[in-house]
Design a protein around this motif. Structure first.
Motif, mmCIF file in Angstrom:
data_model
loop_
_atom_site.group_PDB
_atom_site.id
_atom_site.type_symbol
_atom_site.label_atom_id
_atom_site.label_comp_id
_atom_site.label_asym_id
_atom_site.label_seq_id
_atom_site.Cartn_x
_atom_site.Cartn_y
_atom_site.Cartn_z
ATOM 1 N N TYR A 20 2.375 1.657 -3.389
ATOM 2 C CA TYR A 20 0.935 2.075 -4.260
ATOM 3 C C TYR A 20 1.384 3.692 -4.156
ATOM 4 O O TYR A 20 1.068 4.211 -5.307
ATOM 5 C CB TYR A 20 0.037 1.408 -4.152
ATOM 6 C CG TYR A 20 -1.222 1.755 -5.206
ATOM 7 C CD1 TYR A 20 -1.394 1.352 -6.336
ATOM 8 C CD2 TYR A 20 -2.259 2.706 -4.517
ATOM 9 C CE1 TYR A 20 -2.498 1.636 -6.930
ATOM 10 C CE2 TYR A 20 -3.438 2.932 -5.395
ATOM 11 C CZ TYR A 20 -3.356 2.290 -6.587
ATOM 12 O OH TYR A 20 -4.410 2.813 -7.175
ATOM 13 N N LYS A 55 -1.660 1.000 -11.310
ATOM 14 C CA LYS A 55 -2.802 0.476 -10.894
ATOM 15 C C LYS A 55 -3.204 -1.078 -11.481
ATOM 16 O O LYS A 55 -3.627 -2.004 -10.520
ATOM 17 C CB LYS A 55 -4.181 1.313 -11.187
ATOM 18 C CG LYS A 55 -4.363 2.572 -10.553
ATOM 19 C CD LYS A 55 -5.360 3.681 -11.201
ATOM 20 C CE LYS A 55 -5.275 4.844 -10.398
ATOM 21 N NZ LYS A 55 -6.327 5.767 -10.676
ATOM 22 N N LYS A 60 0.666 -1.236 0.000
ATOM 23 C CA LYS A 60 0.000 -0.093 0.051
ATOM 24 C C LYS A 60 0.839 1.292 -0.113
ATOM 25 O O LYS A 60 0.719 2.192 -0.726
ATOM 26 C CB LYS A 60 -0.889 0.052 1.139
ATOM 27 C CG LYS A 60 -1.812 1.124 1.177
ATOM 28 C CD LYS A 60 -3.076 1.145 2.480
ATOM 29 C CE LYS A 60 -3.909 2.071 2.358
ATOM 30 N NZ LYS A 60 -4.896 2.383 3.451
ATOM 31 N N PHE A 109 -0.760 -3.401 -9.599
ATOM 32 C CA PHE A 109 -1.042 -3.358 -8.034
ATOM 33 C C PHE A 109 -2.219 -4.639 -8.147
ATOM 34 O O PHE A 109 -2.211 -5.578 -7.444
ATOM 35 C CB PHE A 109 -1.817 -2.186 -7.387
ATOM 36 C CG PHE A 109 -1.961 -2.474 -6.109
ATOM 37 C CD1 PHE A 109 -1.024 -2.462 -5.234
ATOM 38 C CD2 PHE A 109 -3.398 -2.683 -5.665
ATOM 39 C CE1 PHE A 109 -1.170 -2.172 -3.789
ATOM 40 C CE2 PHE A 109 -3.597 -2.566 -4.222
ATOM 41 C CZ PHE A 109 -2.664 -2.632 -3.362
#
Length: 85
Positions: free
Chosen positions: A18, A41, A15, A44
């Motif tokens: 990201y 995105k 996280k 991930f």
């Protein structure tokens, strides 16, 4: 190289990675930001259920290195562009 190691050490979770990668996209030219945000995105989502902690660390390390390379690439292009103007 040292900055890469510091960033890798500071990014403890996917996280955090990201969020870091999305912030790095903001350093890119406007026309490239959308492409790289979408790429972050998608990557991930692709690795969201990765069970192997060692593999997660490898992915995170590579993502930081790639992000730094991309930002440096665009920075050099901007410098070259400014010099020719």
């Amino acid at each position: 190289m040292a900055s890469t190691m510091l960033r890798e050490a500071a990014l403890k979770s996917p996280k955090q990675l990201y969020k870091f990668l999305l912030r790095e996209c903001g350093k890119l030219p406007k026309e490239a930001q959308g492409f790289y945000r979408h790429s972050v995105k998608q990557s991930f989502k692709q690795h969201l259920i990765e069970p192997d902690e060692e593999r997660i660390q490898q992915i995170m390390k590579k993502a930081v290195q790639d992000a730094e390379w991309i930002v440096k690439k665009y920075s050099k292009q901007e410098e070259t562009s400014k010099q020719t103007d």
